[in-house]
Design a protein around this motif. Structure first.
Motif, PDB file in Angstrom:
ATOM      1  N   LEU A   1       0.852  -1.180   0.000  1.00 49.05           N
ATOM      2  CA  LEU A   1       0.000   0.000   0.000  1.00 49.05           C
ATOM      3  C   LEU A   1       0.892   1.235   0.000  1.00 49.05           C
ATOM      4  N   GLY A   2       1.126   1.753  -1.184  1.00 47.71           N
ATOM      5  CA  GLY A   2       1.940   2.960  -1.299  1.00 47.71           C
ATOM      6  C   GLY A   2       1.120   4.185  -0.958  1.00 47.71           C
ATOM      7  N   VAL A   3       1.696   5.096  -0.218  1.00 52.34           N
ATOM      8  CA  VAL A   3       0.930   6.220   0.292  1.00 52.34           C
ATOM      9  C   VAL A   3       1.678   7.526   0.061  1.00 52.34           C
ATOM     10  N   ARG A   4       0.935   8.587   0.166  1.00 55.00           N
ATOM     11  CA  ARG A   4       1.519   9.912   0.334  1.00 55.00           C
ATOM     12  C   ARG A   4       1.511  10.198   1.831  1.00 55.00           C
ATOM     13  N   HIS A   5       2.677  10.433   2.383  1.00 53.16           N
ATOM     14  CA  HIS A   5       2.753  10.671   3.816  1.00 53.16           C
ATOM     15  C   HIS A   5       1.947  11.907   4.185  1.00 53.16           C
ATOM     16  N   HIS A   6       1.183  11.806   5.252  1.00 56.34           N
ATOM     17  CA  HIS A   6       0.323  12.879   5.756  1.00 56.34           C
ATOM     18  C   HIS A   6      -0.743  13.251   4.740  1.00 56.34           C
ATOM     19  N   GLY A   7      -1.199  12.277   3.953  1.00 53.59           N
ATOM     20  CA  GLY A   7      -2.274  12.530   2.998  1.00 53.59           C
ATOM     21  C   GLY A   7      -3.572  11.928   3.503  1.00 53.59           C
ATOM     22  N   PRO A   8      -4.613  12.724   3.749  1.00 47.27           N
ATOM     23  CA  PRO A   8      -5.875  12.169   4.255  1.00 47.27           C
ATOM     24  C   PRO A   8      -6.535  11.204   3.281  1.00 47.27           C
ATOM     25  N   GLY A   9      -6.397  11.465   1.960  1.00 46.18           N
ATOM     26  CA  GLY A   9      -6.956  10.521   1.001  1.00 46.18           C
ATOM     27  C   GLY A   9      -6.246   9.184   1.067  1.00 46.18           C
ATOM     28  N   SER A  10      -4.917   9.193   1.170  1.00 46.11           N
ATOM     29  CA  SER A  10      -4.170   7.946   1.334  1.00 46.11           C
ATOM     30  C   SER A  10      -4.562   7.242   2.615  1.00 46.11           C
ATOM     31  N   ALA A  11      -4.777   8.023   3.686  1.00 49.19           N
ATOM     32  CA  ALA A  11      -5.148   7.417   4.968  1.00 49.19           C
ATOM     33  C   ALA A  11      -6.479   6.693   4.871  1.00 49.19           C
ATOM     34  N   ARG A  12      -7.472   7.323   4.232  1.00 53.49           N
ATOM     35  CA  ARG A  12      -8.766   6.651   4.063  1.00 53.49           C
ATOM     36  C   ARG A  12      -8.629   5.407   3.192  1.00 53.49           C
ATOM     37  N   ALA A  13      -7.817   5.522   2.125  1.00 48.00           N
ATOM     38  CA  ALA A  13      -7.644   4.372   1.235  1.00 48.00           C
ATOM     39  C   ALA A  13      -6.944   3.226   1.951  1.00 48.00           C
ATOM     40  N   VAL A  14      -5.969   3.520   2.804  1.00 52.26           N
ATOM     41  CA  VAL A  14      -5.284   2.472   3.563  1.00 52.26           C
ATOM     42  C   VAL A  14      -6.262   1.754   4.487  1.00 52.26           C
ATOM     43  N   ARG A  15      -7.092   2.526   5.171  1.00 50.22           N
ATOM     44  CA  ARG A  15      -8.057   1.900   6.074  1.00 50.22           C
ATOM     45  C   ARG A  15      -9.024   1.007   5.311  1.00 50.22           C
ATOM     46  N   ALA A  16      -9.482   1.471   4.149  1.00 49.95           N
ATOM     47  CA  ALA A  16     -10.400   0.654   3.354  1.00 49.95           C
ATOM     48  C   ALA A  16      -9.711  -0.606   2.851  1.00 49.95           C
ATOM     49  N   ALA A  17      -8.465  -0.508   2.410  1.00 52.95           N
ATOM     50  CA  ALA A  17      -7.740  -1.672   1.906  1.00 52.95           C
ATOM     51  C   ALA A  17      -7.474  -2.676   3.017  1.00 52.95           C
ATOM     52  N   LEU A  18      -7.124  -2.215   4.205  1.00 54.49           N
ATOM     53  CA  LEU A  18      -6.881  -3.136   5.320  1.00 54.49           C
ATOM     54  C   LEU A  18      -8.174  -3.822   5.749  1.00 54.49           C
ATOM     55  N   ASP A  19      -9.280  -3.076   5.728  1.00 51.12           N
ATOM     56  CA  ASP A  19     -10.562  -3.705   6.063  1.00 51.12           C
ATOM     57  C   ASP A  19     -10.905  -4.798   5.059  1.00 51.12           C
ATOM     58  N   ALA A  20     -10.558  -4.571   3.790  1.00 49.36           N
ATOM     59  CA  ALA A  20     -10.886  -5.560   2.753  1.00 49.36           C
ATOM     60  C   ALA A  20      -9.941  -6.754   2.793  1.00 49.36           C
ATOM     61  N   ALA A  21      -8.661  -6.539   3.049  1.00 46.77           N
ATOM     62  CA  ALA A  21      -7.673  -7.615   2.974  1.00 46.77           C
ATOM     63  C   ALA A  21      -7.557  -8.414   4.262  1.00 46.77           C
ATOM     64  N   ARG A  22      -7.746  -7.764   5.428  1.00 43.17           N
ATOM     65  CA  ARG A  22      -7.595  -8.426   6.736  1.00 43.17           C
ATOM     66  C   ARG A  22      -6.273  -9.183   6.835  1.00 43.17           C
TER      67      ARG A  22
END
Length: 817
Positions: free
Chosen positions: A32-53
């Motif tokens: 999960l590549g992110v932009r550090h301190h990016g709220p959009g990346s943060a929401r996307a990370v949470r959604a991806a972790l919820d989906a992948a477990r």
């Protein structure tokens, strides 16, 4: 996080995965590549972790902080916070990894803790990071060894380029921040496919790295290769340990490197022989203001307050933001109604449509605020930017977080004194007669002595010595200063004492030692004051420079005065001050001979300082001080009569004697007449005038004494034309320091001419509105007002007394109206 906090450091990320709970199909890790301190990346990370477990979450960061991860779930932990690593042997060598509530890494850690999933940091250890930085600084000739501005491993944009800007340009945008908002911040988290954003961005980053200089040797880019080798080894180890699946949250720039197959031996070879140092790690509070700074310990996020709002606002972010702006402006007494907010929302949405944006961004809302809520003015808009777009949010760290003993003692003291560190700047007024305020003053003075500049003394609204005013502001790097000061002791008191003793030994001049003695009294360090006073006495006995002695005396006298109001024993300090004063008295006349203009002006300042000090020192409780004032007056008489003494010093000596009532006005006029006689060089006469009438009260003296004004007027009109241009700048400097009203009154008097001034003086005081004598009846009329200002009963007697006894000098001068 560390190494990618700037746009040019690669905040984008590419990652792909599958919804099978194991990361990508075939058991590959979920990147999960992110932009550090990016709220959009943060929401996307949470959604991806919820989906992948996944069975484990790996986060870019120093592995030494693994033990600190559980504290992220503590109820007292409030972001923004930062991981602080500092070298054990050199606490000033440090590095930070900031995390905000909208940082993807923070979201990943919280998700793992909430779902009882192990979380680990996989970046290059801080032990290597700090050691490599030390080696770089040594190679570049930087001997101070402090943090040089970037976070660990950050590469300059000219090495890796700016992937965000490159992608924005490819999409036809000239503003990378706006492009990022459009494609990520204002979009849903995958719109049904939680992994889609990461897959698309990984492809983009892979293309950028293929066309870039991947593998290029040199400096920071090599550092990235080392970091990525370490991360690959950690990912391999986690895949062997956890069968359920591995998720990796890291900067987008690193995703292609983590996806690339590389031999284990090659990765280990890159890490072999790296320098290392022993480090300690902890959590420290951070601020939004620090996140907004690209240099120093900042993260380069231009609008952390706006990003935090985007992350927290579940719906209608524009309406909620403009409502907050309206609330702030109302607090500043600006007329803002709900109709203003509605119109601003409409304008922001219209601007977004015209500019082809999916939702209004910060630029659209800012334009709407300026036009509708601020009436086109940038002044209130600057307040909105400072308070909301950036913000003064200060994070909190649990009391159980690891810390040096000095930090723990400071935290306990802050809580006991109810002196909470805060990010916004504020003023603190202290009354030293109250025990709590006196303890706060001691703490702030001790911290300043240790180099922890939490508070800065400012001019108090009261003139009494029992009051202090401080300007307080807690900055994140002060945590480093506290850790650095921990080498001096385990408590604030012991550390400040040890630091004061060491500073006294290394002080370069007498004035530094006297200033240190003053600070020891202000900080109430009795164990340090004794050795400091011994060093001060030794330095004073060996120093023969009258200027150095004169510079040292005022600080000692101030320390005596502060010591009195704090109730400390200052007997030894008074004896040293008396000795210094006596040596100044003996050496001053000889030291004033044969001085040029600059040296004479400096000596005049010394004379003023010593005069003030002797006036205060005359009340010191030591037998040797009984005749200090009379001896000083004798020195002033000697200076005023010696032709070898520069005119500015002679004039100042006459003025000081006149102000103290030790010289009759006629005698002062006689001395002025001698100094301004035709045989005196014009430059010397002008210097005498500057010394006599320069400074506070000089203008009023001329207004009230027509004879002195006439002497100066007659001298000035008699200066030869060829010398006039030489003395004019000096006279202009002298008279320009007067208040406008005084200059105007002097001009009126001079404009009347000598004859008119003489008639006015004969009839009265020479000043319009003033009689020749004192009208006691009119003077008595002011007494009720004085009693009222001092808090007395207007109907009481004339004696100004307190309810609990006679008024002290400090009580009278410190009255606030």
């Amino acid at each position: 996080m560390a190494g990618d906090d700037r746009a040019g450091a690669g905040f984008l990320s590419g990652a792909s995965g599958g919804p099978d709970g194991t990361g990508e199909p075939g058991g590959r890790p979920l990147l999960l590549g992110v932009r550090h301190h990016g709220p959009g990346s943060a929401r996307a990370v949470r959604a991806a972790l919820d989906a992948a477990r996944p069975g484990v979450v790996l986060v870019e960061g120093p592995p030494e902080a693994d033990a600190l991860i559980p504290l992220a779930a503590h109820e007292d932990m409030r972001p923004p916070v930062a991981l602080l690593a500092h070298a054990v042997d050199e606490p000033g060598r440090s590095a930070f990894w900031p995390l905000a509530e909208f940082s993807p890494e923070w979201v990943a850690l919280r998700w793992a803790l909430e779902h009882d999933v192990p979380a680990r940091f996989i970046d290059l250890p801080a032990a290597h990071t700090l050691a490599l930085r030390a080696a770089d600084e040594e190679a570049e000739g930087r001997a101070d060894g402090r943090n040089t501005g970037d976070e660990p491993g950050t590469a300059s944009p000219d090495v890796r380029g700016d992937p965000l800007a490159v992608l924005a340009a490819a999409a036809g945008h000239d503003d990378p921040e706006r492009w990022w908002e459009d494609v990520i911040e204002h979009r849903g988290a995958g719109r049904g496919d939680a992994f889609a954003p990461f897959t698309a961005l990984e492809e983009a980053m892979s293309a950028l790295r293929e066309t870039g200089t991947d593998g290029e040797e040199g400096g920071a880019y090599d550092r990235d290769l080392v970091r990525e080798a370490h991360m690959r080894l950690q990912v391999r180890a986690a895949r062997r340990e956890f069968a359920r699946g591995v998720a990796v949250v890291c900067g987008a720039w690193h995703v292609p490197a983590l996806r690339r197959k590389a031999a284990v031996a090659a990765d280990r070879a890159l890490l072999k022989g790296l320098p290392r140092t022993k480090v300690d790690m902890t959590w420290v509070p951070w601020t939004h203001r620090r996140l907004s700074r690209a240099g120093g310990y900042g993260a380069g996020i231009e609008s952390p307050g706006w990003y935090g709002h985007l992350f927290a606002a579940a719906d209608r972010p524009v309406e909620r933001w403009l409502t907050r702006v309206a609330g702030l402006l109302r607090e500043e007494d600006r007329a803002v109604s709900p109709a203003h907010v509605i119109e601003a929302v409409r304008l922001a949405e219209a601007l977004a449509v015209l500019r082809g944006r999916p939702l209004p961004g910060l630029s659209e809302t800012t334009d709407a605020v300026r036009a509708v809520l601020c009436d086109g003015s940038d002044v209130p808009l600057a307040l909105v930017h400072d308070r909301l777009v950036v913000g003064d949010v200060l994070g909190e760290v649990p009391a159980g977080a690891p810390a040096v003993p000095l930090q723990r003692d400071l935290t306990r003291t802050q809580r006991r004194l109810r002196l909470k560190p805060e990010a916004p700047e504020r003023e603190l007024e202290l009354d030293l007669r109250k025990e709590t305020d006196a303890a706060r003053s001691r703490l702030l003075h001790r911290l300043r002595l240790l180099g922890v500049g939490w508070g800065e003394p400012v001019a108090s609204r009261s003139t009494g010595t029992f009051r202090e005013t401080w300007r307080l502001r807690w900055e994140p790097e002060l945590s480093v200063r506290v850790a650095e000061a921990g080498v001096w002791g385990t408590t604030v008191l012991s550390a400040a004492t040890a630091r004061a003793e060491a500073d006294a030994l290394t002080a370069r001049g007498l004035a530094e030692v006297t200033a240190l003695a003053e600070r020891c009294l202000l900080a109430e360090l009795p164990d340090a004051l004794a050795p400091v006073m011994r060093i001060l006495a030794d330095r004073a006995a060996l120093d023969t420079d009258v200027g150095h002695l004169a510079e040292a005396l005022p600080a000692l006298v101030r320390a005596l005065r502060y010591g009195d109001v704090r109730g400390t024993d200052t007997g030894a300090l008074a004896e040293v001050a008396a000795g210094l004063a006596e040596r100044v008295f003996v050496g001053l006349p000889a030291a004033c001979a044969a001085l040029d203009a600059d040296a004479a002006e400096e000596m005049r300042r010394h004379v003023d300082a010593v005069h003030t000090a002797v006036g205060l020192l005359g009340d010191a409780p030591t037998p040797r001080h009984g005749d200090l004032r009379s001896r000083w007056r004798a020195v002033l008489r000697t200076l005023s009569a010696r032709d070898t003494v520069p005119g500015v010093v002679r004039g100042r000596a006459v003025r000081l004697l006149l102000d103290d009532g030790e010289l009759a006005p006629d005698e002062a006029g006689r001395l002025m007449g001698l100094a301004l006689s035709p045989g005196t060089p014009p430059a010397d006469g002008a210097a005498w005038i500057e010394g006599f009438v320069g400074g506070s009260g000089g203008g009023m003296l001329l207004l009230h004494d027509e004879r002195l004004l006439a002497l100066i007027d007659a001298w000035l009109t008699g200066v030869p034309a060829d010398a006039f241009t030489n003395v004019l700048p000096l006279l202009r400097r002298t008279f320009s320091a007067y208040e406008p009203g005084v200059r105007r009154s002097l001009g009126e008097l001079v404009g009347r001419g000598p004859r008119a001034r003489g008639s006015v003086t004969a009839a009265g005081s020479g000043i319009p509105g003033f009689a020749a004598g004192l009208d006691t009846a009119r003077a008595d009329a002011v007494l009720p007002v004085v009693r009222l200002l001092l808090g007395r009963d207007p109907a009481g007697d004339d004696e100004l007394t307190r309810d609990d006894g006679p008024a002290r000098d400090d009580d009278l001068v410190g009255v606030e109206t």
